[in-house]
Design a protein around this motif. Structure first.
Motif, PDB file in Angstrom:
ATOM      1  N   GLN A 224      10.204  -4.632   2.131  1.00  0.00           N
ATOM      2  CA  GLN A 224       9.490  -3.427   2.569  1.00  0.00           C
ATOM      3  C   GLN A 224       8.203  -3.158   1.848  1.00  0.00           C
ATOM      4  O   GLN A 224       7.154  -2.718   2.322  1.00  0.00           O
ATOM      5  CB  GLN A 224      10.533  -2.174   2.499  1.00  0.00           C
ATOM      6  N   GLN A 225       8.365  -3.169   0.462  1.00  0.00           N
ATOM      7  CA  GLN A 225       7.140  -3.020  -0.512  1.00  0.00           C
ATOM      8  C   GLN A 225       6.119  -4.030  -0.185  1.00  0.00           C
ATOM      9  O   GLN A 225       5.170  -3.543  -0.278  1.00  0.00           O
ATOM     10  CB  GLN A 225       7.819  -3.188  -1.608  1.00  0.00           C
ATOM     11  N   TRP A 226       6.420  -5.243   0.120  1.00  0.00           N
ATOM     12  CA  TRP A 226       5.570  -6.306   0.433  1.00  0.00           C
ATOM     13  C   TRP A 226       4.538  -5.602   1.927  1.00  0.00           C
ATOM     14  O   TRP A 226       3.221  -5.631   1.847  1.00  0.00           O
ATOM     15  CB  TRP A 226       6.046  -7.385   0.965  1.00  0.00           C
ATOM     16  N   ASP A 228       4.358  -2.309   2.675  1.00  0.00           N
ATOM     17  CA  ASP A 228       3.319  -1.361   2.492  1.00  0.00           C
ATOM     18  C   ASP A 228       2.404  -1.857   1.701  1.00  0.00           C
ATOM     19  O   ASP A 228       1.176  -1.301   1.819  1.00  0.00           O
ATOM     20  CB  ASP A 228       4.385  -0.456   1.487  1.00  0.00           C
ATOM     21  N   LEU A 229       2.230  -2.768   1.001  1.00  0.00           N
ATOM     22  CA  LEU A 229       1.224  -3.253   0.091  1.00  0.00           C
ATOM     23  C   LEU A 229      -0.034  -4.181   1.231  1.00  0.00           C
ATOM     24  O   LEU A 229      -1.022  -3.864   0.917  1.00  0.00           O
ATOM     25  CB  LEU A 229       1.850  -4.583  -0.822  1.00  0.00           C
ATOM     26  N   GLU A 308       7.758 -10.186  -6.932  1.00  0.00           N
ATOM     27  CA  GLU A 308       7.754  -8.927  -6.288  1.00  0.00           C
ATOM     28  C   GLU A 308       8.739  -8.829  -5.315  1.00  0.00           C
ATOM     29  O   GLU A 308       9.140  -7.482  -5.094  1.00  0.00           O
ATOM     30  CB  GLU A 308       6.399  -9.051  -5.659  1.00  0.00           C
ATOM     31  N   ALA A 312      12.597  -6.255  -6.673  1.00  0.00           N
ATOM     32  CA  ALA A 312      12.161  -4.862  -5.939  1.00  0.00           C
ATOM     33  C   ALA A 312      13.578  -3.743  -6.034  1.00  0.00           C
ATOM     34  O   ALA A 312      14.550  -4.559  -5.894  1.00  0.00           O
ATOM     35  CB  ALA A 312      11.973  -4.817  -4.932  1.00  0.00           C
TER      36      ALA A 312
END
Length: 312
Positions: A224-226, A228-229, A308, A312
């Motif tokens: 998810q963070q990837w 969002d990036l 990364e 997380a």
């Protein structure tokens, strides 16, 4: 919180799959499954879904399909998390019944496959999806069309299906080269295009909308963070993709290409490597399971290549 079905433009981002924890006697451990779904629904993913390839829909009885679907729908409505129910089946008649049942849970969309014994011609595929759309009772359909489908559809074919079946709101496919993405923009307007998770950044750069993500099997929050990036720093997200693809190509794909394991086995292996959910490596009969010792071997490599994602 009762969720509403999603339009095509609302179906986007990183979606995590619900995988089945399997006991030694080959039954589904629903106690563990409830904890898995509860945790996934609380992570803040763009959405979660049931009964894709990694969810082993092809092994489930109808009673099991109902229990998995009800459990997921209940938790997602409670948390206000978008969710899709996979209602696929190799039998189109049984698939219709699953779609009707899935519609009663009011998911964001319903995932389906085209009838899977003989490949369908265009007119048959249109008729198939029309009947499925009727059974879905106003909830949009997402068509699974992976590389191992009996017929891999072209951008022009997606366009014909969308024209005849407005309820087709999304697809899951392998993606393609630059020419493929340009053809999709021309022919498949109004369809949300989901590509493999480890190609999401490059796919997003060319016009893809999201992934039912194998990267989320490793760590749903990291995936998810990837995503969002990608929305804020696409070059950085693309650099991370090169390392994700290196891990997949060098350490995961050989289980399929050299050792003959099925794709879903690799998804379960990755869930054990990441440790985000108590799924385990065990597959349901008749598919072989990758030994959990392989997860122990690959975990340090995953952390080194993709911190990364893993941290997380």
């Amino acid at each position: 919180m009762l969720l509403k079905p999603m339009a095509a433009h609302e179906i986007a981002g990183n979606w995590g799959t619900v995988m089945l924890p399997i006991r030694e006697d080959d039954s589904i451990d629903f106690v563990r499954l409830e904890k898995i779904v509860d945790r996934m629904a609380a992570l803040g993913l763009n959405g979660i879904y049931t009964n894709g390839t990694a969810g082993e829909f092809y092994t489930q009885s109808e009673e099991e399909f109902i229990r998995v679907s009800e459990l997921t729908a209940d938790r997602c409505h409670r948390h206000g998390v978008a969710f899709q129910i996979g209602a696929s089946h190799m039998s189109p008649q049984l698939s219709l019944e699953r779609i009707k049942r899935a519609a009663s849970y009011r998911p964001s969309a319903i995932q389906v496959i085209l009838s899977d014994w003989f490949p369908l011609q265009d007119s048959e595929a249109i008729d198939c999806l029309k009947r499925m759309a009727e059974a879905a009772d106003g909830i949009g359909l997402v068509l699974y069309n992976p590389p191992h489908a009996k017929r891999v559809l072209t951008p022009e074919a997606y366009g014909r299906l969308k024209k005849e079946v407005p309820g087709l709101v999304g697809i899951k496919c392998a993606g393609g080269d630059a020419a493929w993405y340009e053809a999709m923009k021309e022919h498949a307007q109004g369809i949300s295009v989901f590509v493999p998770g480890h190609h999401l950044a490059s796919g997003y750069a060319r016009g893809a909308h999201g992934a039912y993500s194998n990267v989320a099997c490793l760590n749903p929050l990291g995936a998810q963070q990837w995503y969002d990036l990608m929305l804020t720093d696409l070059p950085k997200a693309l650099e991370l993709e090169t390392r994700i693809q290196r891990f997949m190509a060098d350490y995961i794909a050989p289980f399929i290409t050299r050792h003959g394991y099925c794709n879903a086995t690799c998804d379960k292996l990755m869930s054990v490597i990441g440790g985000a959910a108590d799924v385990g490596c065990r597959m349901r009969w008749p598919y072989r399971s990758i030994p959990a010792s392989e997860a122990d071997r690959l975990r340090p490599i995953a952390y080194e290549l993709m911190p990364e994602i893993m941290k997380a």
